[in-house]
Design a protein around this motif. Sequence first.
Motif, short mmCIF file in Angstrom:
data_model
loop_
_atom_site.label_atom_id
_atom_site.label_comp_id
_atom_site.label_asym_id
_atom_site.label_seq_id
_atom_site.Cartn_x
_atom_site.Cartn_y
_atom_site.Cartn_z
N VAL A 64 0.86 -1.14 0.05
CA VAL A 64 -0.03 0.07 0.20
C VAL A 64 0.87 1.13 -0.04
O VAL A 64 1.57 1.32 1.07
CB VAL A 64 -0.91 0.12 1.21
N LYS A 65 0.93 2.06 -1.05
CA LYS A 65 1.77 3.17 -1.21
C LYS A 65 1.06 4.41 -0.49
O LYS A 65 1.85 5.09 -0.02
CB LYS A 65 1.80 3.48 -2.72
N SER A 66 -0.21 4.46 -0.45
CA SER A 66 -0.66 5.63 0.03
C SER A 66 -2.22 5.22 0.54
O SER A 66 -2.84 4.33 -0.03
CB SER A 66 -0.84 6.91 -0.50
N GLY A 67 -2.70 6.04 1.67
CA GLY A 67 -3.97 5.62 2.02
C GLY A 67 -4.24 4.94 3.37
O GLY A 67 -5.22 5.09 3.90
N LEU A 68 -3.44 4.24 3.70
CA LEU A 68 -3.38 3.53 5.13
C LEU A 68 -2.15 3.96 5.90
O LEU A 68 -1.03 4.19 5.41
CB LEU A 68 -3.63 2.02 4.95
N ASN A 69 -2.13 3.66 7.21
CA ASN A 69 -1.03 3.60 8.23
C ASN A 69 -0.69 2.40 9.03
O ASN A 69 -1.60 1.63 8.86
CB ASN A 69 -1.14 4.75 9.10
N GLU A 70 0.39 2.13 9.28
CA GLU A 70 0.67 1.04 9.77
C GLU A 70 -0.25 0.88 11.07
O GLU A 70 -0.25 1.70 11.91
CB GLU A 70 2.06 0.94 10.33
N GLY A 71 -0.53 -0.22 11.53
CA GLY A 71 -1.17 -0.69 12.67
C GLY A 71 -2.76 -0.36 12.51
O GLY A 71 -3.52 -0.94 13.29
N GLN A 72 -3.38 0.37 11.30
CA GLN A 72 -4.74 0.26 11.19
C GLN A 72 -5.26 -0.95 10.85
O GLN A 72 -4.52 -2.06 10.47
CB GLN A 72 -5.00 1.16 9.88
N GLU A 73 -6.43 -1.25 11.06
CA GLU A 73 -7.13 -2.33 10.76
C GLU A 73 -8.15 -2.08 9.38
O GLU A 73 -9.02 -1.62 9.56
CB GLU A 73 -7.96 -3.06 11.99
N VAL A 74 -8.20 -3.16 8.69
CA VAL A 74 -9.01 -3.41 7.41
C VAL A 74 -9.93 -4.46 7.73
O VAL A 74 -9.45 -5.43 8.24
CB VAL A 74 -8.13 -3.27 6.33
N ILE A 75 -11.15 -4.62 7.04
CA ILE A 75 -12.03 -5.51 7.26
C ILE A 75 -11.60 -6.69 6.08
O ILE A 75 -11.44 -6.51 5.11
CB ILE A 75 -13.46 -5.03 7.13
N LEU A 76 -11.47 -7.96 6.76
CA LEU A 76 -11.15 -9.24 6.04
C LEU A 76 -12.39 -9.79 5.42
O LEU A 76 -12.41 -10.28 4.44
CB LEU A 76 -10.30 -9.99 6.69
N SER A 77 -13.36 -9.97 6.35
CA SER A 77 -14.72 -10.69 5.94
C SER A 77 -15.78 -10.24 7.06
O SER A 77 -15.03 -9.49 8.24
CB SER A 77 -14.53 -12.16 5.97
N VAL A 78 -16.79 -10.43 6.68
CA VAL A 78 -18.19 -10.02 7.41
C VAL A 78 -18.98 -11.09 7.75
O VAL A 78 -19.44 -11.82 6.76
CB VAL A 78 -18.97 -8.90 6.68
N ASN A 79 -19.32 -11.56 8.85
CA ASN A 79 -20.08 -12.59 9.37
C ASN A 79 -21.49 -12.02 9.77
O ASN A 79 -21.77 -11.35 10.81
CB ASN A 79 -19.56 -13.46 10.43
N GLU A 80 -22.45 -12.21 8.77
CA GLU A 80 -23.69 -11.61 8.89
C GLU A 80 -24.50 -12.49 10.07
O GLU A 80 -24.37 -13.70 10.25
CB GLU A 80 -24.60 -11.62 7.89
#
Length: 601
Positions: free
Chosen positions: A585-601
């Motif tokens: 990721v070149k830009s848009g996120l910082n180290e340690g941020q959490e991104v969604i991998l999957s959603v359990n409805e």
Amino acid sequence: MESEVINIKNKKWYKNKKFYIILGIFFIGLIIYNLINKANQDPQYETVKVMKGTLIQTVDATGNVESADELDLRFETVGKITKIYKKVNDEVKAGEIIMSLDLTELGARVSQAQAGLSRSQANLDKLLAGQTDQYLISLESKLDQAAASYEQVKAQYDNYLNEAESVVKTAEVNLNLAEGGEDSQIVKDAYNSTIALLNTVQYVLGNGLTESDNILGIDNTLANDEFEDVLAALDSSKLNQAESRYYTAKSTKYDADEIINQLTVDSSHEKVDWALVVSKDALFDMKNLLFTVSEVLDNTMPIGNLTQSGLTVLKNNIQNVRGSVSLQYSNLINQEQLVNNAKNSFSTYKIAYDKAVANLENLKIKREADLAAAQAIVDQAQASYTDAKNPPRIEDVLSYQAVVKESEANLIQAQANYNKALVRAYVDGVIGKINGKVGQYVTSQDVVAKLISPHFEIKVDIPETDIVKISLHNTATIKLDAYGDEINFTGIVSEIEKGETVIQDVTYYKVTVSLNELSEKEILNGMTADVIFFTAEEKDVIYIPLRTVFNRNDGSKYVRVLEDGKVKEKEIITGLRGDGGLIEVKSGLNEGQEVILSVNE
């Protein structure tokens, strides 16, 4: 009385229909309960943290060990061979340079890329370190200079506008004077100046004829008594020619005198024009006469009463008169042009007036543009000074870091291009043949040398989706099934075939890897090998799983993040796609941020 005993046999429980009805009702109720309970629960999100580290990209392939004795060596680019470092039968070690193309431009590009990297890294370090007091003072000084420059530009344009307005007024006055055509004041002034000039011409013509007669003694027969016998003694034809031209010049001079003496300020323009023509003819004939008289004196010897100094004086007199005649002839030509200009002055001054007005308007427009540019410089200096006093923004840090990454990539590319102009020995061996010559133009298809080296190599098929990631001289890690995963061997890409091979409708390209045989383990022909090509590596970058990245129709990419319990899309710019399903990721996120991998409805 004998009683009857009736034996009633009980049915087994799993053959009872009521049991299954009750069981079915139970499960239906359980499903309904779970659906209601799940509907009341919030979705569960599986997230993953943004990591920072080294990202590696590799390509895997499988092949078999083969024995090889001779390697064909080629350049990876085109050019002229400038130097050959080895000769036939020389022993070489792996990595030694055998020959090279012209490296001047490529070396300069490497140096330029190195300088660019140093500069971008220094800028990043400077940003992170913050600005010094001295630098802040310099920025404040630049701000003051920009403000002063703005005032200077404004003052200069005020002067320019005053001058341009003055030019417009002058052009307007001239235009008014030029109205009336032949009867305009400008034309009258031009003709009056012409009459004055003709009077001067009349005097010069008379002086020229007198000086000539003083030497030739035609009208004033006593003028040359002391040296008449020695005139043109070296070439008498010059004297005859001079006497002939004397009469011609005398005649045209009298014609000019006659018409000039009649001129007044009230004379018609046609009469003045005719006087100009006649006077030019008279001056022309006088020029010819004086030239011939000069030739007469050049062919005269200082003999008898004519001394050398006396001859020199005569020559100087004629030379002076010649200069005056030439000057007046030129003046007449110029005056004639001035008269014509005066006659055309209205259109000329109209053009000059229109041009002056247009220049004034353009100057006003340019003034506004230049003042706006000067104000922009002031604003920029003010912003730079304000930003320097504040700590660096995260956006600026990311931008500077991106420039450093770009500079690193430029250096890698420049070095790669530099290496393409070199032929190196892939393995230890002996030079078997040198095909290239200094000055020879070669392509990447030409075999310029052959390397003899008993060694092993592995040929593998690489699909077209991965072949662009592999280049000559790439290193590779090799695992032989005979020794398991614990023991690694190394190799280098020695050849990439340009022709494709189609296997089950898939296009492959054959790549040859030469093994480095420094290992103590025995390698045998035919051993199965797993080859791992290291095609790219990015250090100190942030990365995430590729399956967290989504694509939009416009080509942009985004990930989903949780902010205050809500799912939001965050646009990102990606880079290297590495192993293990990871992507930079070149830009848009910082180290340690959490991104969604999957959603359990």
